[in-house]
Design a protein around this motif. Sequence first.
Motif, PDB file in Angstrom:
ATOM      1  N   GLY A 149     -41.786  52.001   1.953  1.00 31.09           N
ATOM      2  CA  GLY A 149     -42.480  51.327   0.870  1.00 31.09           C
ATOM      3  C   GLY A 149     -41.753  51.499  -0.454  1.00 31.09           C
ATOM      4  N   LYS A 150     -42.293  50.878  -1.502  1.00 30.54           N
ATOM      5  CA  LYS A 150     -41.750  51.030  -2.850  1.00 30.54           C
ATOM      6  C   LYS A 150     -41.826  52.500  -3.267  1.00 30.54           C
ATOM      7  N   PRO A 151     -40.824  53.027  -3.954  1.00 30.39           N
ATOM      8  CA  PRO A 151     -39.764  52.351  -4.715  1.00 30.39           C
ATOM      9  C   PRO A 151     -38.532  51.946  -3.926  1.00 30.39           C
ATOM     10  N   GLU A 152     -38.575  52.087  -2.593  1.00 28.22           N
ATOM     11  CA  GLU A 152     -37.464  51.592  -1.789  1.00 28.22           C
ATOM     12  C   GLU A 152     -37.537  50.060  -1.761  1.00 28.22           C
ATOM     13  N   PRO A 153     -36.418  49.383  -1.528  1.00 26.59           N
ATOM     14  CA  PRO A 153     -36.381  47.921  -1.679  1.00 26.59           C
ATOM     15  C   PRO A 153     -36.820  47.127  -0.457  1.00 26.59           C
ATOM     16  N   ASP A 154     -37.208  47.796   0.628  1.00 31.74           N
ATOM     17  CA  ASP A 154     -37.387  47.130   1.920  1.00 31.74           C
ATOM     18  C   ASP A 154     -38.311  45.915   1.871  1.00 31.74           C
ATOM     19  N   VAL A 155     -39.460  46.048   1.207  1.00 29.98           N
ATOM     20  CA  VAL A 155     -40.442  44.964   1.232  1.00 29.98           C
ATOM     21  C   VAL A 155     -39.921  43.741   0.484  1.00 29.98           C
ATOM     22  N   PHE A 156     -39.158  43.938  -0.574  1.00 27.45           N
ATOM     23  CA  PHE A 156     -38.585  42.809  -1.302  1.00 27.45           C
ATOM     24  C   PHE A 156     -37.446  42.159  -0.514  1.00 27.45           C
TER      25      PHE A 156
END
Length: 241
Positions: A149-156
């Motif tokens: 999940g955020k703050p990692e960029p995976d969802v974007f």
Amino acid sequence: MNSPRTDAPFPRVVFDLDGTLVDSEPNYYEAGRRLLARYGVTDFSWEQHTRFIGIGTRETLTVLRTEYGIETPVDALLAGENALYLELAGSSTEVFPEMRKLVERLHSACVPMAVASGSSRAAIGAVLAVTGLDAHIPLYVSAEEVPRGKPEPDVFLEAARRLGAEPADCVVLEDAPPGAAAARAAGMRCVAIPYVAETADDPAFLAADLLFPGGQSEFTAEAVYEWLRLAGGPGTTGTIG
């Protein structure tokens, strides 16, 4: 602000949901408060809740489970909070008026859009349906569909993939520092609309391409639409307010 770029193509637009498109944080707070009360935690305050704005529900519950010594597995806590939240969201979720205007204008201009959120897929779908936003934004990605999940960029990054776009051709609208950091990590431009006023000077917001320090009180659909249309090219930054 830099000079407008009239030659730049209109970017794809990726919206965070909670606190950005809709004012759902009071519902998330109430759902979390009720859930924790089941386990004997009766002093969970709004101020404590604001620590987790912009962070996924699973990540939030993982922290709270440790802090309060709750033995129930995270998956069970998550199911409990989602049920409470869906009950609240179905009757009292409000779209920020200028955000609705922006979504409708982008839809009229045939600009591809998506929602990328730390909420569960069921919660995102319910909120979009009850607010009518699903008519304009049928594509959405939940953090539960990606590894981190955020703050990692995976969802974007997953949202860009589903939009058929390169990350550099996407602009994210975000209300929380973890989301702004995730957008930057994904290689996307970011319009920052702080939900919590005290976070407006967070480095993740200061690095955004367009910042509304006063949050929703300063945000206007017209300003963002024009920025996206004329000044949305790489390297363009600014602050409004």
